[in-house]
Design an enzyme around this catalytic site. Structure first.
Site, mmCIF file in Angstrom:
data_model
loop_
_atom_site.group_PDB
_atom_site.id
_atom_site.type_symbol
_atom_site.label_atom_id
_atom_site.label_comp_id
_atom_site.label_asym_id
_atom_site.label_seq_id
_atom_site.Cartn_x
_atom_site.Cartn_y
_atom_site.Cartn_z
ATOM 1 N N ASP A 13 0.913 -1.105 0.058
ATOM 2 C CA ASP A 13 -0.049 -0.028 0.041
ATOM 3 C C ASP A 13 0.824 1.196 -0.059
ATOM 4 O O ASP A 13 2.194 1.105 0.393
ATOM 5 C CB ASP A 13 -0.804 -0.065 1.304
ATOM 6 C CG ASP A 13 -1.438 1.278 1.619
ATOM 7 O OD1 ASP A 13 -2.302 1.819 0.557
ATOM 8 O OD2 ASP A 13 -1.432 1.750 2.588
ATOM 9 N N ASP A 15 -0.128 5.218 0.844
ATOM 10 C CA ASP A 15 -0.287 6.332 1.892
ATOM 11 C C ASP A 15 -0.374 5.390 3.323
ATOM 12 O O ASP A 15 -1.165 4.630 3.560
ATOM 13 C CB ASP A 15 -1.635 6.909 1.858
ATOM 14 C CG ASP A 15 -1.384 7.933 0.228
ATOM 15 O OD1 ASP A 15 -0.425 8.704 0.439
ATOM 16 O OD2 ASP A 15 -2.200 7.594 -0.603
HETATM 17 C C1 XBP Z 1 -5.077 6.711 0.853
HETATM 18 C C2 XBP Z 1 -6.216 7.473 0.148
HETATM 19 C C3 XBP Z 1 -5.956 8.371 -0.849
HETATM 20 C C4 XBP Z 1 -5.268 9.629 -0.354
HETATM 21 C C5 XBP Z 1 -5.376 10.832 -1.316
HETATM 22 O O1 XBP Z 1 -4.669 5.503 -0.032
HETATM 23 O O2 XBP Z 1 -7.156 7.176 0.503
HETATM 24 O O3 XBP Z 1 -7.178 8.927 -1.106
HETATM 25 O O4 XBP Z 1 -5.785 10.067 1.076
HETATM 26 O O5 XBP Z 1 -4.779 10.543 -2.576
HETATM 27 P P1 XBP Z 1 -3.915 4.073 0.364
HETATM 28 P P2 XBP Z 1 -5.931 10.995 -3.763
HETATM 29 O O6 XBP Z 1 -3.469 4.069 1.778
HETATM 30 O O7 XBP Z 1 -4.359 3.111 -0.475
HETATM 31 O O8 XBP Z 1 -2.544 4.266 -0.711
HETATM 32 O O9 XBP Z 1 -6.382 12.453 -3.209
HETATM 33 O O10 XBP Z 1 -4.807 10.965 -4.833
HETATM 34 O O11 XBP Z 1 -6.834 10.175 -3.963
HETATM 35 MG MG MG Z 2 -2.900 3.014 3.417
#
Ligand code: XBP
Ligand code: MG
Length: 255
Positions: A13, A15
């Site tokens: 993953d 973020d």
């Molecule tokens: C995390 C998310 C993303 C980010 C923002 O995703 O939900 O939406 O918060 O990115 P993960 P965007 O943990 O699966 O990587 O604004 O580009 O959507």
């Molecule tokens: Mg995440």
């Protein structure tokens, strides 16, 4: 008879897992975009934590409108407007990454290098926009690191974002591997649900916003991946014989 199951790929993953990008990355980029659009909205740390239940930036903006300013939902061009606000947000996020504001979490760079050496595939399964992934990788591991990943599944490539399993199904299909040949590394309950619904054994490293979420079904819950010089803390699961995650430990975990 027990059959030996060799680990073939690790699915990361982004973020919260590769880097703690939400509070001081995405949140700031959203607020900068709101300012750019002359909106008097401000997502503070607590509010953003609540909004994070909805994955995907465009989906999060829509959810915020539904919850806090339903009148704005009558805009005739709402989807286009959200998309352009979000595009501006992505630009701000890329520029924050270019400034090198967010480091990788402990153990990430070490594990990625080791997996490459061991010829284990690495992939990304995220709801975040592709430009955000490449900006983070460039600023932390260097431009060439984008090519190290066998598959990058990001953003709108699938219609349904996490907790739906679609992104993991998409990545497995691209890799031509089964769920049992892989391990997912996630930081959130939504991410865990997504990977588990796709049947992928999942390891959790908790992040700033996700510490107190429900991680039932995870193989283990850790503070981070750890380093030999900076051991992780194990929050849940059978104790390991070492305090940093490496290829050998991951391979043992799926057997
Ligand atoms: C995390 C998310 C993303 C980010 C923002 O995703 O939900 O939406 O918060 O990115 P993960 P965007 O943990 O699966 O990587 O604004 O580009 O959507
Ligand atoms: Mg995440």
């Amino acid at each position: 008879m027990n059959t030996y199951n060799k680990l073939e790929a690790v699915l990361f993953d982004v973020d919260g897992t590769l880097a703690d990008t939400e509070q001081d990355g995405h949140r700031l980029a959203f607020n900068a975009a709101f300012k750019h659009f002359n909106l008097d909205w401000h997502w503070d740390i607590d509010l953003y934590g609540e909004l994070l239940q909805v994955t995907g930036g465009k989906e999060r903006i829509r959810h915020y409108l539904e919850r806090y300013m339903p009148a704005a939902l009558n805009k005739s061009d709402l989807s286009d407007w959200i998309a352009s606000l979000h595009k501006t947000k992505t630009k701000y996020f890329e520029s924050l990454m270019e400034q090198g504001r967010i480091p990788l979490r402990p153990g990430i760079a070490r594990l990625i290098h080791e997996l490459r050496q061991e010829k284990i595939k690495i992939a990304i399964a995220t709801t975040t926009t592709m430009e955000n992934v490449t900006a983070l990788l460039k600023s932390t591991l260097g431009e060439e690191s984008i090519g190290w990943f066998d598959v990058i599944g990001a953003g709108d490539i699938v219609p349904l974002k996490k907790p739906a399993p679609d992104i993991y199904y998409w990545v497995l299909n691209q890799l031509q591997l089964t769920a049992q040949q892989c391990i997912a590394i996630e930081d959130s309950e939504n991410g865990l649900k997504s990977a588990l619904t796709a049947d992928i054994p999942t390891l959790i490293t908790v992040s700033g916003y996700t510490r107190s979420q429900d991680f039932s079904g995870a193989m283990a819950v850790l503070s981070d991946l750890g380093e030999p010089s900076q051991p992780f803390t194990q929050i849940r699961g059978i104790p390991f014989d070492k305090q940093w995650i490496d290829y050998k430990l991951l391979n043992n975990l799926i057997n």
